[in-house]
Design an enzyme around this catalytic site. Structure first.
Site, PDB file in Angstrom:
ATOM      1  N   GLY A 128       0.786  -1.179  -0.001  1.00  0.00           N
ATOM      2  CA  GLY A 128      -0.024   0.045   0.078  1.00  0.00           C
ATOM      3  C   GLY A 128       0.702   1.265   0.045  1.00  0.00           C
ATOM      4  CB  ALA A 129       4.100   1.727  -0.843  1.00  0.00           C
ATOM      5  CG  ASN A 130      -0.962   3.520  -4.321  1.00  0.00           C
ATOM      6  OD1 ASN A 130      -1.089   2.750  -3.068  1.00  0.00           O
ATOM      7  ND2 ASN A 130      -1.931   4.073  -4.813  1.00  0.00           N
ATOM      8  CB  SER A 131      -1.620   7.174  -1.596  1.00  0.00           C
ATOM      9  OG  SER A 131      -2.601   6.212  -1.002  1.00  0.00           O
ATOM     10  N   GLY A 132      -0.518   8.198   0.919  1.00  0.00           N
ATOM     11  CA  GLY A 132      -0.449   8.351   2.593  1.00  0.00           C
ATOM     12  C   GLY A 132       0.696   7.715   3.163  1.00  0.00           C
ATOM     13  CB  ILE A 133       0.920   6.300   6.530  1.00  0.00           C
ATOM     14  CG1 ILE A 133       0.114   7.315   7.334  1.00  0.00           C
ATOM     15  CG2 ILE A 133       1.863   5.551   7.446  1.00  0.00           C
ATOM     16  CD1 ILE A 133      -0.481   6.595   8.358  1.00  0.00           C
ATOM     17  N   GLY A 134       1.887   4.811   3.690  1.00  0.00           N
ATOM     18  CA  GLY A 134       2.762   3.871   2.961  1.00  0.00           C
ATOM     19  C   GLY A 134       3.734   4.631   1.905  1.00  0.00           C
ATOM     20  CB  SER A 257      -5.729   1.148  14.020  1.00  0.00           C
ATOM     21  OG  SER A 257      -6.652   2.337  14.555  1.00  0.00           O
ATOM     22  CE1 TYR A 290      -8.599   0.168   9.038  1.00  0.00           C
ATOM     23  CE2 TYR A 290      -9.339   1.114  11.294  1.00  0.00           C
ATOM     24  CZ  TYR A 290      -8.306   1.116  10.240  1.00  0.00           C
ATOM     25  OH  TYR A 290      -7.135   1.700  10.179  1.00  0.00           O
TER      26      TYR A 290
END
Length: 412
Positions: A128-134, A257, A290
């Site tokens: 999940g490295a394409n946006s946000g924290i990743g 989380s 979640y």
């Protein structure tokens, strides 16, 4: 001193301050000596304290030592495109004493944690490295020399993310490999592609997640939040554990989380219930799904560490921060509005990536695992997240579920 400020270091008043006319220098192998310009002589001992010192470690990542036309040594910072005659290591001279690890908090950014670290010998996968924290996690690793694999479902966005990183530093080593955690078939294909590269694997960051998704089943027949957040990562680690063992010491970092505290996974008899983990549509509530998936992350992390630590693989879980404006809430307009309103009061993406980076590379965590971190500090998770019986039950259930959906090998 001006040189200290130019090199990005802070100057402090101390007993190490030199008398007028003296200069501190260092040899190529890091030993410090002192030049007396008035008497035109040098010595190893500090003129005031009489102590000998050496520079701590190698040059910071991105720095290089060169010699000018007059034979004087100078230092080039290739990342910030500047040069200085001050050895940046002199800000960290030691007297053969152990330096206490720096303390971080919720305001710390990922790049601050990595300051001075050279990760050029590390291979790191971030899901999940394409946006946000990743993205910030992967970017921070890459800017410090790591070979980073962006494991993402959306190849177009992942390629753009890789281009952004390489546009920031042309020498960054960033690759994109397709990974859709909602498909166990895709997870297996990713593992095969990565193994075909013959690369080692020093850090695996299980970052990808979804939140507030409408109910849907994956192609494997599981509720999507459960599979993307937990089961897909479980299989990924299983398939890459042999590479992690060969690369040891290695680390697995699981992004969980604080929302794990607001749910449970056990039925009225105290048993792990698959219908709670992967509920039918009539029993589905996206936020609860979640929360349960994040509790699974913690149980998985602790059991993984118990099993793999004898083989040099450590695992820790973490909470990156609350109410950060990422794309994770994109499926529900109400959450998007809520996160937008909270944005001025929450962490930046750099701050959100800090605890992940800390768990991945902090020297003081070498060989340490089975813990839960928040703001780079260890904290206790919920009582159920600390239940070894629940962790074992989830492991065995997850193992059975992925085995039941295993694809038989193709006959070539």
């Amino acid at each position: 001193m001006a040189a200290l400020k130019y090199a990005g270091m802070e100057d402090t008043d101390s007993e190490d301050e030199l008398p007028p006319g003296w200069e501190e220098r260092s040899t190529k192998d890091g030993w410090v000596y002192y030049a007396n310009h008035e008497e035109m002589k040098t010595q190893w001992e500090h003129p005031k304290t009489g102590k000998k010192k050496r520079c701590a470690g190698a040059l910071p990542y991105g720095w290089e030592q060169e010699t000018d036309d007059k034979g004087q040594i100078f230092y080039v910072d290739h990342i910030n495109k500047r040069k200085t005659y001050f050895d940046p290591r002199q800000a960290f001279t030691v007297e053969d004493m152990q330096v206490k690890p720096k303390r971080y908090d919720g305001n710390t950014g990922a790049l601050e944690i990595l300051h001075g670290q050279d990760l050029s010998d590390k291979v790191i996968i971030v899901t999940g490295a394409n946006s946000g924290i990743g993205f910030e996690t992967a970017r921070s690793f890459a800017l410090h020399g790591a070979h980073v694999i962006l494991a993402c479902r959306n190849q177009s966005r992942a390629s753009k993310a890789a281009s952004l990183i390489m546009g920031e530093w042309s020498k960054a080593r960033v690759e994109v490999l397709p990974l859709d955690l909602a498909s166990l078939r895709s997870v297996r294909q990713f593992a095969e592609l990565f193994k075909a590269t013959k690369l080692p694997l020093h850090v695996l960051v299980c970052n990808a997640a979804v939140c507030s998704q409408p109910w849907r089943l994956t192609e494997d027949g599981f509720e999507s939040t459960f599979q993307i957040c937990h089961l897909g990562h479980f299989l990924l680690v299983q398939l890459l554990q042999d590479v992690l063992r060969l690369s040891a010491p290695a680390r697995v970092v699981v992004v969980s989380s604080e929302s794990h505290r607001f749910t449970d996974l056990l039925d009225s008899c105290g048993n792990l219930d698959l219908d709670l983990l992967s509920p039918p549509q009539k029993n589905y509530w996206s936020l609860l799904a979640y929360n349960r998936a994040k509790l699974c992350n913690l149980l998985f992390s602790s059991e993984l560490h118990r099993r793999m630590s004898p083989h040099g693989i450590c695992c820790n879980a973490l909470h990156p921060g609350s109410m950060m404006f990422t794309s994770i809430h994109r499926s529900w307009w109400l959450l998007t509005l809520l996160f937008s309103l909270a944005r001025p009061f929450t962490k930046s993406m750099q701050q959100g990536a800090a605890t992940t980076v800390y768990c991945a590379v902090a020297p003081e965590l070498e060989g340490i695992g089975g813990m839960y971190f928040n703001n780079c500090f260890r904290c206790l998770p919920s009582p159920q997240a600390q239940d070894p019986a629940a962790a074992l039950s989830l492991w065995e259930l997850s193992e059975r579920l992925v085995q039941e959906r295993s694809t038989p090998p193709q006959v070539l």
